[in-house]
Write an enzyme that holds these catalytic residues in place. Sequence first.
Site, PDB file in Angstrom:
ATOM      1  CG  ASP A   1      46.893  43.246  36.529  1.00 17.81           C
ATOM      2  OD1 ASP A   1      46.637  42.853  37.677  1.00 17.81           O
ATOM      3  OD2 ASP A   1      47.066  44.431  36.228  1.00 17.81           O
TER       4      ASP A   1
ATOM      5  CB  THR B   1      42.187  46.481  37.764  1.00 19.19           C
ATOM      6  OG1 THR B   1      42.719  45.179  37.543  1.00 19.19           O
ATOM      7  CG2 THR B   1      43.181  47.266  38.579  1.00 19.19           C
ATOM      8  CB  THR B   2      39.130  42.334  36.326  1.00 24.04           C
ATOM      9  OG1 THR B   2      40.527  42.174  36.084  1.00 24.04           O
ATOM     10  CG2 THR B   2      38.368  41.769  35.165  1.00 24.04           C
TER      11      THR B   2
ATOM     12  CG  ASP C   1      47.610  42.207  41.625  1.00 20.06           C
ATOM     13  OD1 ASP C   1      47.948  43.387  41.464  1.00 20.06           O
ATOM     14  OD2 ASP C   1      46.902  41.571  40.824  1.00 20.06           O
TER      15      ASP C   1
HETATM   16  P1  ADP Z   1      40.523  41.738  39.804  1.00 19.00           P
HETATM   17  O1  ADP Z   1      41.340  42.406  38.750  1.00 19.00           O
HETATM   18  O2  ADP Z   1      39.188  42.381  39.960  1.00 19.00           O
HETATM   19  O3  ADP Z   1      41.243  41.559  41.088  1.00 19.00           O
HETATM   20  P2  ADP Z   1      40.751  38.908  39.550  1.00 19.00           P
HETATM   21  O4  ADP Z   1      40.894  38.154  38.270  1.00 19.00           O
HETATM   22  O5  ADP Z   1      41.918  38.995  40.439  1.00 19.00           O
HETATM   23  O6  ADP Z   1      40.195  40.319  39.199  1.00 19.00           O
HETATM   24  O7  ADP Z   1      39.530  38.243  40.324  1.00 19.00           O
HETATM   25  C1  ADP Z   1      39.127  38.699  41.565  1.00 19.00           C
HETATM   26  C2  ADP Z   1      37.926  37.939  42.054  1.00 19.00           C
HETATM   27  O8  ADP Z   1      38.187  36.549  42.105  1.00 19.00           O
HETATM   28  C3  ADP Z   1      37.559  38.353  43.473  1.00 19.00           C
HETATM   29  O9  ADP Z   1      36.175  38.579  43.543  1.00 19.00           O
HETATM   30  C4  ADP Z   1      37.958  37.142  44.314  1.00 19.00           C
HETATM   31  O10 ADP Z   1      37.153  36.999  45.466  1.00 19.00           O
HETATM   32  C5  ADP Z   1      37.743  36.019  43.328  1.00 19.00           C
HETATM   33  N1  ADP Z   1      38.513  34.809  43.678  1.00 19.00           N
HETATM   34  C6  ADP Z   1      39.827  34.677  43.903  1.00 19.00           C
HETATM   35  N2  ADP Z   1      40.166  33.399  44.221  1.00 19.00           N
HETATM   36  C7  ADP Z   1      39.043  32.693  44.166  1.00 19.00           C
HETATM   37  C8  ADP Z   1      38.716  31.301  44.354  1.00 19.00           C
HETATM   38  N3  ADP Z   1      39.632  30.393  44.659  1.00 19.00           N
HETATM   39  N4  ADP Z   1      37.446  30.953  44.191  1.00 19.00           N
HETATM   40  C9  ADP Z   1      36.521  31.871  43.843  1.00 19.00           C
HETATM   41  N5  ADP Z   1      36.736  33.155  43.655  1.00 19.00           N
HETATM   42  C10 ADP Z   1      37.986  33.586  43.813  1.00 19.00           C
HETATM   43 MG    MG Z   2      42.843  40.438  41.548  1.00 19.27          MG
END
Ligand code: ADP
Ligand code: MG
Length: 516
Positions: free
Chosen positions: A56, A89-90, A382
């Site tokens: 996270d 957040t990322t 989340d």
């Molecule tokens: P953040 O802290 O920004 O939420 P995450 O590690 O949760 O970072 O990643 C979020 C990103 O991952 C989003 O752009 C979301 O659309 C993408 N994402 C989530 N699940 C999938 C998946 N199965 N395939 C591709 N992208 C995904």
């Molecule tokens: Mg996320």
Amino acid sequence: MFILSEDTERTRGQDAQSSNITAGKAVSEAVRTTLGPRGMDKMLVSDAGDVVITNDGATILGEMDIEHPAAQMIVEVAETQEDEVGDGTTTAAVLSGQLLAKAESLLDDDVHPTTIVEGYNEAAVLAREAVEELVLDADDLDDDRLRAVARTSMTGKGTGDVNADALAETVVDAVRQVESDDGVAREEIAVRTQTGAASSATELVEGVISEEERVREDMPTGVEDASIAVLDVEFDIRESSVDAEYDVTNIDQLNAALDAEESQFKQYAEKLADLDVDVAFVTESIEDRAAAYLAEEGILAFESVGDDEAKSITQVTGASRVGAIDDLESDDLGNAESVSVESYGDDDLAFVEGGAAAESVTVFARGSTDHVTDELERALNDGLDVVTAALDAGGVVPGGGASEIAIADHIRGRAASIEGRRQLAVEAFADAIDVLPRTLAENTGMDPIDALVDLRSRHDSEGRAGIISEGQTGQVTDPVEAGVFDPAAVKYEALESATEAATMIVRIDDVISADN
Ligand code: ADP
Ligand code: MG
């Protein structure tokens, strides 16, 4: 002439800019590898040796001891994102870093900082427009879609792919329970963790879970249709109401004193029994003999109940907190369909379910170890946040980088009509956005350049394309078909806060720091 003290350190012009930009980029670089479902986890070890394992962004940046003021601004971007929407957040931190990197090249090409700031702000407006266009069914989100949003936010967060569906269902059920015409009462959903079972045992409890233990073993472990008192009363005489010192000169006097106490305890218990109290949550302590009388009356009692817990119990059961036994009336009592005590290893938990006064639910998260439950708790929060944001703050957009490709495309399309060097900044903003799909591709093990080319051409030919990871691999395909969605609010917020932080850092050309 010196106007600053000798200890003051001052960096100016390009030195200040490049130092700030380097620091900002470094922070965003630190979380880049965690983006997306195939992102890696970070293990953070504090001075005291405490270990946090997480994926996270906000948690990672929060745990890192970051001192550089410009770097600290990127941390604040992540914090704002977490506070405002609870996810992305990322994304926000990575985007800020990339906006800074692009600004650095523009500065190298002698584009003035003010021009960069104007161009970025203009591009951010275009980006917002693009997101509005991307929103899918904002007013009519069905449970399937909401589960997909929850699943998207939770995948890769230590939840395990097998469980993702069940967890997403629990999350959506929880949100639906507290949803009304006024929106989602997100604060009515608690997440409580307990080790000792696999995360697949995570379930939704319609009520609150209290950590307090039953005062005595011979008290009931469960009560149906329970009448509940919440008392800020000390069940102990010497320390409370009768602050008397007994001047004991013979054994009869001592016995008399003890009898007086006994009868006081007895009266307390009888008073509760007369009012048909089944369960007493007491915020202060209960003396052993007082507890014995309560048990004798068949009352289930908890002592030293925390203030927050007492508050939520009054909220859901409709009980009022009372400060003296004599003041307790039947109006003050609350009600719940059941109160039950369950043991989990060394811990006992009290479940107050079906409260008469308010809907309040608890996601009871299980996991094998504390590290697992901690990360699961973050993932569930989340999930709860994104479903809430989808329902209350403008619907969902396609995930997996598809929205970013569309946003960048939209900005580039408009850039041509922008005069002068600002155009360069607007284009740089679009290029910066590409970092998100590129990073998703990288973290999935795809070649980032090929993936981006493929994405753009699929976006042009089919109108929509994302990087979708399934199992160990990733491919370029339609995120809507794959069920990968993010709340629109996550994108708005990330674009806005990343732009703000980057433009603020670019505008600084003088750093004056007091020596300390
Ligand atoms: P953040 O802290 O920004 O939420 P995450 O590690 O949760 O970072 O990643 C979020 C990103 O991952 C989003 O752009 C979301 O659309 C993408 N994402 C989530 N699940 C999938 C998946 N199965 N395939 C591709 N992208 C995904
Ligand atoms: Mg996320």
